[in-house]
Design an enzyme around this catalytic site. Structure first.
Site, PDB file in Angstrom:
ATOM      1  CB  SER A  81      -0.805  -0.127   1.187  1.00 38.48           C
ATOM      2  OG  SER A  81      -1.354   1.492   1.092  1.00 38.48           O
ATOM      3  CE1 TYR A 107      -3.087  -1.492   6.235  1.00 41.65           C
ATOM      4  CE2 TYR A 107      -2.744   0.941   5.279  1.00 41.65           C
ATOM      5  CZ  TYR A 107      -3.629  -0.561   5.009  1.00 41.65           C
ATOM      6  OH  TYR A 107      -3.807  -0.760   3.540  1.00 41.65           O
TER       7      TYR A 107
END
Length: 241
Positions: A81, A107
Site C-alpha cells: 500500500s 498499518y
C-alpha cells in the site's frame, strides 16, 4: 477453503489442504487483510495488523513454496500500500509497538513488511536458481470495504471515519484497483523484486513503480529475523526445491 490469516494453525491447515489438492501453484497472490485497527492481539499473541497482514502470509507462503517452485514459472505477488511510506523497519526488540501503539503506524509497518517480503523472497529465488519470481503490487485508492471495516472496528480515527465516504466518490472500482496486482502476476516482462501500482499513486493505469525507500537491506534482514523467530517457520527456498 477456510483460511484465517490471523491464526497460524488455520494458515498451516489451509496450506496443507492446498498441497493435498494441487502439486503446482502458478500464481500465489497474498492479499492482506486489516487496516488501522485498534490495538489487539491474534490468537498467537501477535499484534493484529502485523500478525494478519504479514506473519499469516509468511507462513502461508513458506508452506506453499514446494508447489510454487514446481510450476514452470511460478509467481508470488504480495499486496502492499502507499501506507508503506509511513512505516518503519521492524524493531526486533519491539515489533508490536508495545506501549507506543499507533494504528496507522502499525498499518504502515505491516505494509512496508509486505514490500520487503516480496523483495527478500525474490532474492532467495535468485540465489537458489529458481524459475519463480516474487513481486509486489498495490491497489491505490480503491472503493472496497476496507475503509468501512476499519471504521466499524473503531479504528483509523478521523481518517477512518472519512475513508469509506471519500472512497465511494473518489476511489477506483475494485476490478480497477486489482489491475496492478494482476499485472505483476501476469505481465511476461515483469521483473522479480519490482513493484506495480497505479500511475498516479492513488489512481490510474497499472505501471511499474520506483522503489524510493532507503534501508531496504536492513529492513529485510530485520523482517526475516522477526518472522522466523515469531512463527518458528523458515523461508527455506533451497530446501523446498
Amino acid at each position: 477453503m477456510p483460511l484465517d490469516l490471523s491464526s497460524q494453525e488455520s494458515v498451516r491447515a489451509a496450506a496443507a489442504r492446498v498441497l493435498d489438492q494441487h502439486d503446482r501453484i502458478d500464481l500465489l497472490i497474498n492479499n492482506p487483510g486489516v487496516m488501522a485497527t485498534p490495538e489487539g492481539r491474534t490468537v498467537d499473541g501477535f499484534e493484529t495488523q502485523l500478525g494478519t497482514n504479514h506473519l499469516g502470509h509468511w507462513t502461508w507462503t513458506a508452506d506453499l513454496l514446494p508447489a510454487v517452485l514446481a510450476a514452470d514459472s511460478g509467481r508470488v505477488v504480495t499486496v502492499t500500500s502507499v501506507a508503506r511510506h509511513q512505516g518503519r523497519n521492524l524493531d526486533p526488540a519491539d515489533p508490536f509497538l508495545a506501549g507506543t501503539y499507533n494504528a496507522w503506524r502499525a498499518y504502515g509497518n505491516s505494509k512496508l513488511a509486505n514490500l520487503h517480503f516480496a523483495i527478500g523472497l525474490n532474492r532467495l529465488f535468485v540465489e537458489a536458481g529458481a524459475r519463480a519470481k516474487a513481486l509486489s503490487g498495490h491497489p491505490g485508492w480503491t472503493d472496497s470495504d476496507l475503509q468501512t471495516t476499519t471504521h466499524q472496528a473503531g479504528g483509523g480515527g478521523v481518517f477512518g471515519a472519512l475513508g469509506g465516504y471519500t472512497a465511494r466518490f473518489f476511489g477506483m472500482s475494485v476490478p480497477r484497483g486489482a489491475l496492478s496486482q494482476l499485472r505483476a502476476a501476469t505481465d511476461p516482462a515483469a521483473v522479480g523484486g519490482t513493484l506495480y501500482g497505479p500511475t498516479f499513486a492513488g489512481f490510474g493505469s497499472p505501471v511499474r513503480r520506483p522503489m524510493i525507500r532507503p534501508g531496504t537491506d536492513e529492513g529485510i534482514r530485520r523482517l526475516w529475523a522477526v518472522s522466523e523467530e515469531l512463527t518458528g517457520v523458515p523461508m527455506a527456498v533451497a530446501h523446498a526445491r
